[in-house]
Scaffold this motif. Structure first.
Motif, PDB file in Angstrom:
ATOM      1  N   VAL A  88       0.865  -1.183   0.000  1.00  0.00           N
ATOM      2  CA  VAL A  88       0.000   0.000   0.000  1.00  0.00           C
ATOM      3  C   VAL A  88       0.900   1.231   0.000  1.00  0.00           C
ATOM      4  O   VAL A  88       1.803   1.347   0.838  1.00  0.00           O
ATOM      5  CB  VAL A  88      -0.903   0.024   1.249  1.00  0.00           C
ATOM      6  CG1 VAL A  88      -1.803   1.245   1.232  1.00  0.00           C
ATOM      7  CG2 VAL A  88      -1.729  -1.256   1.324  1.00  0.00           C
ATOM      8  N   ARG A  89       0.681   2.110  -0.941  1.00  0.00           N
ATOM      9  CA  ARG A  89       1.526   3.305  -1.043  1.00  0.00           C
ATOM     10  C   ARG A  89       0.723   4.518  -0.586  1.00  0.00           C
ATOM     11  O   ARG A  89      -0.375   4.764  -1.090  1.00  0.00           O
ATOM     12  CB  ARG A  89       1.993   3.491  -2.491  1.00  0.00           C
ATOM     13  CG  ARG A  89       3.036   4.554  -2.650  1.00  0.00           C
ATOM     14  CD  ARG A  89       3.784   4.405  -3.974  1.00  0.00           C
ATOM     15  NE  ARG A  89       4.786   5.443  -4.116  1.00  0.00           N
ATOM     16  CZ  ARG A  89       4.582   6.571  -4.805  1.00  0.00           C
ATOM     17  NH1 ARG A  89       3.443   6.769  -5.396  1.00  0.00           N
ATOM     18  NH2 ARG A  89       5.543   7.477  -4.874  1.00  0.00           N
ATOM     19  N   VAL A  90       1.281   5.228   0.357  1.00  0.00           N
ATOM     20  CA  VAL A  90       0.598   6.400   0.901  1.00  0.00           C
ATOM     21  C   VAL A  90       1.475   7.628   0.650  1.00  0.00           C
ATOM     22  O   VAL A  90       2.648   7.638   1.024  1.00  0.00           O
ATOM     23  CB  VAL A  90       0.343   6.248   2.414  1.00  0.00           C
ATOM     24  CG1 VAL A  90      -0.487   7.401   2.935  1.00  0.00           C
ATOM     25  CG2 VAL A  90      -0.371   4.934   2.694  1.00  0.00           C
ATOM     26  N   THR A  91       0.916   8.610  -0.013  1.00  0.00           N
ATOM     27  CA  THR A  91       1.717   9.789  -0.358  1.00  0.00           C
ATOM     28  C   THR A  91       1.178  11.072   0.261  1.00  0.00           C
ATOM     29  O   THR A  91       1.834  12.098   0.212  1.00  0.00           O
ATOM     30  CB  THR A  91       1.749   9.980  -1.886  1.00  0.00           C
ATOM     31  OG1 THR A  91       0.409  10.122  -2.346  1.00  0.00           O
ATOM     32  CG2 THR A  91       2.396   8.798  -2.573  1.00  0.00           C
ATOM     33  N   GLU A  92      -0.015  10.992   0.819  1.00  0.00           N
ATOM     34  CA  GLU A  92      -0.601  12.189   1.424  1.00  0.00           C
ATOM     35  C   GLU A  92      -1.027  11.891   2.854  1.00  0.00           C
ATOM     36  O   GLU A  92      -1.281  10.745   3.200  1.00  0.00           O
ATOM     37  CB  GLU A  92      -1.831  12.646   0.625  1.00  0.00           C
ATOM     38  CG  GLU A  92      -1.488  13.134  -0.757  1.00  0.00           C
ATOM     39  CD  GLU A  92      -2.718  13.525  -1.538  1.00  0.00           C
ATOM     40  OE1 GLU A  92      -3.806  13.565  -0.945  1.00  0.00           O
ATOM     41  OE2 GLU A  92      -2.586  13.788  -2.736  1.00  0.00           O
ATOM     42  N   GLY A  93      -1.113  12.943   3.640  1.00  0.00           N
ATOM     43  CA  GLY A  93      -1.516  12.788   5.020  1.00  0.00           C
ATOM     44  C   GLY A  93      -2.839  13.456   5.294  1.00  0.00           C
ATOM     45  O   GLY A  93      -3.448  14.066   4.402  1.00  0.00           O
ATOM     46  N   ALA A  94      -3.274  13.344   6.549  1.00  0.00           N
ATOM     47  CA  ALA A  94      -4.557  13.921   6.934  1.00  0.00           C
ATOM     48  C   ALA A  94      -4.486  15.440   6.936  1.00  0.00           C
ATOM     49  O   ALA A  94      -5.423  16.126   6.559  1.00  0.00           O
ATOM     50  CB  ALA A  94      -4.955  13.411   8.307  1.00  0.00           C
ATOM     51  N   ASP A  95      -3.359  15.958   7.377  1.00  0.00           N
ATOM     52  CA  ASP A  95      -3.224  17.404   7.543  1.00  0.00           C
ATOM     53  C   ASP A  95      -1.736  17.707   7.505  1.00  0.00           C
ATOM     54  O   ASP A  95      -0.926  16.891   7.912  1.00  0.00           O
ATOM     55  CB  ASP A  95      -3.808  17.829   8.905  1.00  0.00           C
ATOM     56  CG  ASP A  95      -4.018  19.333   8.979  1.00  0.00           C
ATOM     57  OD1 ASP A  95      -3.247  20.072   8.341  1.00  0.00           O
ATOM     58  OD2 ASP A  95      -4.940  19.763   9.685  1.00  0.00           O
ATOM     59  N   ARG A  96      -1.418  18.880   7.003  1.00  0.00           N
ATOM     60  CA  ARG A  96      -0.005  19.273   6.979  1.00  0.00           C
ATOM     61  C   ARG A  96       0.457  19.710   8.360  1.00  0.00           C
ATOM     62  O   ARG A  96       1.643  19.871   8.601  1.00  0.00           O
ATOM     63  CB  ARG A  96       0.210  20.398   5.963  1.00  0.00           C
ATOM     64  CG  ARG A  96       0.179  19.915   4.531  1.00  0.00           C
ATOM     65  CD  ARG A  96       1.452  19.161   4.180  1.00  0.00           C
ATOM     66  NE  ARG A  96       1.362  18.527   2.880  1.00  0.00           N
ATOM     67  CZ  ARG A  96       2.316  17.769   2.352  1.00  0.00           C
ATOM     68  NH1 ARG A  96       3.408  17.537   3.027  1.00  0.00           N
ATOM     69  NH2 ARG A  96       2.169  17.223   1.168  1.00  0.00           N
ATOM     70  N   MET A 136       0.694  18.929  12.354  1.00  0.00           N
ATOM     71  CA  MET A 136       0.600  17.813  13.292  1.00  0.00           C
ATOM     72  C   MET A 136      -0.069  18.277  14.586  1.00  0.00           C
ATOM     73  O   MET A 136       0.316  19.301  15.148  1.00  0.00           O
ATOM     74  CB  MET A 136       2.012  17.280  13.586  1.00  0.00           C
ATOM     75  CG  MET A 136       2.688  16.706  12.352  1.00  0.00           C
ATOM     76  SD  MET A 136       4.335  16.066  12.705  1.00  0.00           S
ATOM     77  CE  MET A 136       5.266  17.576  12.815  1.00  0.00           C
TER      78      MET A 136
END
Lengths: 306, 436
Positions: free
Chosen positions: B30-38, B40
């Motif tokens: 599984v490739r993840v390139t984006e997050g929930a929010d910039r 933290m």
């Protein structure tokens, strides 16, 4: 009409008169006394005869109400029984027919699909699934043959009329055999359908499931879950972290291992935190499919983009 | 015929199953390139106190403001917290997990009456991993509590991002107050959040373009005191100052070289306004550009081998770059006004003021691809300044009724923050280097 009654009474009286000596001996009474009681006695005998007749002929005096209720209850039970039966019991219908039954019974229904591994190389026949099919087909054939064979041989000797009769009989037999073969095929068809139904119910079979599609689907679901819980530390656009996850069938994270670090402690930690923050990973309900997709664990690759 | 079809079907099924089995052997990646929010999420829990004396500063509040200002962290309002632990032992991680927090900071403040110092014990935890990331004690005199808070902010920011914090850096800027004959220009320095400002110089004549020395101890600026522009160098701590350039015509826009050995500045002593490099030991300028147009606002590249500047040689102001011994190269082409360039800390990007539809916005150009972009929502009225960690750009804005407000934006334009302290007539902000 009146005369008829008089004749019947006279006949009865005569019968009574003749029977008086016999009764006087049986009962120990003199005949004169018995003659006085002749008509009441005859009446009593007649009544008893009538009761005996009615008893023999049968008179059902019971009301039918309770019987109406009972069938309803019985029917309800039968319906339930029919719904549960399909899995354990092979075919209820073929039973009346002797020939097709014996073969369909030995069906190995539950096993065929879950065993993909034992079919490594060779021919398509040895597969567990096709086995039940070839069996029923040959049976209708061999049976009709032996019968017509012995008959036509003795036939040539007799006269042409007998030949015609023999032909008719043969045609009848063939027709009957065709019917039997057809019934056998139907039974076979039913048998073939059952494993599929069973698979739907048990969810233990992957027949008809496109693993590649399922893999893609669960990949997207997991990607979404992880993405929603990942907070990317800034300035790590060209780095990649790889984690190895073991997931339980319930969707819980069993273990996570850092397979390849990014060189950034913060990015590695953020990836670890992200997978731990996922409450429940999407997993298939089908245990066989779960094994296919998650058996060896899954890899998650974190590579932040701008 | 039916049998043949049946056989063919069986063969195909078998092949399909074998292929499926082969595919199944490959692991799922599984490739993840984006997050929930910039940004933290972090909870800075109000610190506990082990003393009866009221602290002059609210340490946890300062830290919250710092971390929010960074644009890379999102702090939780204390009113939304489910519990208020003051040490790691008191933390119920489930509380913070429910609130979606990635980090939680707890601490206690003590006061040492003998030494007249406040002591802050603090611990930083990763919520999902339930792991302590930091644990330390730091102390400060009552007058230095803001410094203590900025210090803790730096440590937290660096621990969770891997990037140096800028909370102990300082700003320099010029304010203009009064009108007519009562106009007063002030050269000021302050904390990065605008608090604790000090006046370094007062003048009735304009003060322009302050710039920090690489060691953060001195400033250079242009001053018109005496009626003519000159370049001054001043030690911040002592106030000691010295005039270092006083040539005929223009003396403006000084920029300290990364090695601290020389200045770039704009002089017009040879006729046109051009860029010169002036070693600080000899104070003898060397001309770098030669063009009859105006060439000004030089900015050193981080490696000190080239510089960016503004020139109107094409008919309107545009950004150019040039190596110290080479020819200028035009960088910006979008719009009729692109000015006051500053290099990003990595030297891969240049930020500048871009005019569009009558508004001045923060623009940037990628030096590798030449791609120009405008950071949305940033209305600039004065020259931008780059944070020393390269994460923020500082500028003055009067937009939306925010008269004389200092505003910061992350370099990706995802977050903006207005400093709580405002000054009338503020201009020319400059950001100090990272504190030693």
């Amino acid at each position: 009409m009146k005369r008829d009654w008089q004749r019947i009474i006279q006949a009865a009286g005569a019968l009574g008169d003749r029977a008086i000596p016999l009764w006087s001996r049986l009962l120990g009474m003199n005949e004169a006394e018995l003659r006085e009681w002749k008509w009441p006695f005859m009446g009593s005998v007649g009544l008893h005869l009538l009761i005996v007749l009615l008893a023999v002929a049968g008179w059902d005096w019971r009301t039918q109400e309770p019987e109406f209720q009972q069938p309803q209850a019985v029917q309800a039970r039968v319906v339930q029984a029919q719904q549960q039966e399909p899995e354990p019991e092979p075919q209820p219908e073929p039973e009346p027919e002797p020939e097709p039954e014996p073969e369909p019974e030995p069906e190995p229904k539950p096993e065929p699909e879950p065993e993909p591994e034992p079919e490594p190389e060779p021919e398509p026949e040895p597969e567990p699934e096709p086995e039940p099919e070839p069996e029923p087909e040959p049976e209708p054939e061999p049976e009709p043959e032996p019968e017509p064979e012995p008959e036509p041989e003795p036939e040539p000797e007799p006269e042409p009329e007998k030949e015609q009769q023999a032909d008719e009989q043969r045609a009848e037999r063939e027709q009957r055999l065709e019917q039997l073969a057809q019934q056998a095929e139907e039974a076979e068809a039913q048998k073939d359908q059952k494993p599929e139904e069973g698979a739907d119910v048990e969810a233990s079979s992957m027949e008809g499931v496109n693993i590649a599609d399922e893999r893609k689907r669960f990949n997207a679901l997991i990607q979404q879950e992880v993405q929603n819980s990942w907070y990317i530390p800034p300035g790590n656009e060209d780095r990649v972290v790889r984690l190895r996850l073991e997931i339980l069938p319930t969707g819980e994270l069993r273990s996570v291992e850092l397979v390849e670090g990014s060189g950034s402690q913060q990015l590695d930690e953020s990836a670890m935190s992200a997978v731990r923050r996922v409450d429940s990973f999407p997993t298939p309900d089908d245990s066989a499919l779960f094994d296919e997709l998650f058996r060896g664990g899954i890899t998650i690759e974190f590579s932040p983009e701008e | 015929m039916t049998r043949i079809h049946c056989r063919a079907g069986q063969v195909l099924t078998l092949i399909g199953l074998m292929l499926a089995a082969l595919v199944a052997q490959a692991d799922m990646v599984v490739r993840v390139t984006e997050g929930a929010d910039r940004r933290m999420p972090i909870a800075v829990v109000p610190f506990g106190t082990n003393h009866s004396r009221d602290a002059p500063e609210d340490l946890d509040s300062i830290i919250r403001d710092d971390l929010t200002m960074s644009g890379d962290l999102k702090t939780l309002e204390p009113s939304r917290m489910l519990s208020l632990p003051t040490s790691g032992d008191d933390i119920h991680f489930r509380d913070w997990r429910v609130l979606g927090q990635q980090f939680v900071l707890v601490g206690e403040v003590d006061f040492d009456a003998e030494r007249n110092r406040y002591i802050l014990s603090y611990e930083l935890f990763d919520v999902s991993q339930q792991e302590r990331l930091l644990g330390s004690r730091a102390s400060a005199a009552p007058s230095e509590l803001r410094t203590l808070a900025h210090h803790v902010s730096n440590r937290i920011y660096e621990r969770v991002t891997g990037i140096p914090g800028i909370f102990n850096t300082r700003l320099a800027f010029v304010t203009r107050t009064g009108s007519g004959n009562d106009v007063e220009y002030r050269l000021k320095v302050s904390d990065v959040d605008g608090y604790r400002d000090q006046v370094l110089l007062r003048s009735s004549e304009p003060i322009l373009s302050p710039e920090w020395s690489p060691d953060g101890k001195e400033l250079v600026y242009a001053s018109f005191e005496g009626g003519r522009p000159a370049i001054y160098r001043q030690v911040v701590s002592s106030g000691e100052r010295r005039r270092i350039a006083h040539f005929r015509g223009l003396n403006s826009a000084p920029d300290w070289s990364p090695d601290g050995e020389s200045l770039l500045l704009t002089l017009s002593k040879d006729g046109s306004a051009d860029i010169y490099e002036m070693p600080l030991d000899t104070l003898e300028p060397r001309r770098l550009t030669r063009h009859y147009s105006i060439n000004t606002e030089p900015s050193w590249s981080p490696d000190g081998e080239r510089f960016a500047f503004t020139s109107d040689r094409s008919g309107n102001p545009q950004v150019y770059i040039q190596s110290l011994g080479g020819d200028p190269e035009r960088l910006t082409f979008e719009g009729n006004y692109n000015a006051h360039p500053i290099y990003g800390p990595e030297g891969e990007e240049i930020f500048y003021i871009h005019q569009a539809d009558g508004r001045f916005l923060l623009g940037s150009v990628d030096l590798e691809t030449g791609e120009e972009r405008v950071l949305a929502g940033s209305e600039i009225d004065e020259a931008p300044a780059m944070a020393p960690n390269g994460r923020l750009v500082l500028y003055v804005t009067n937009a939306g009724g925010r008269q004389g407000a200092l505003e910061m934006t992350t370099v990706d334009g995802n977050a903006r923050f207005t400093l709580p302290v405002r000054h009338d007539g503020i201009r020319d902000p400059a950001w100090s280097p990272l504190a030693e």
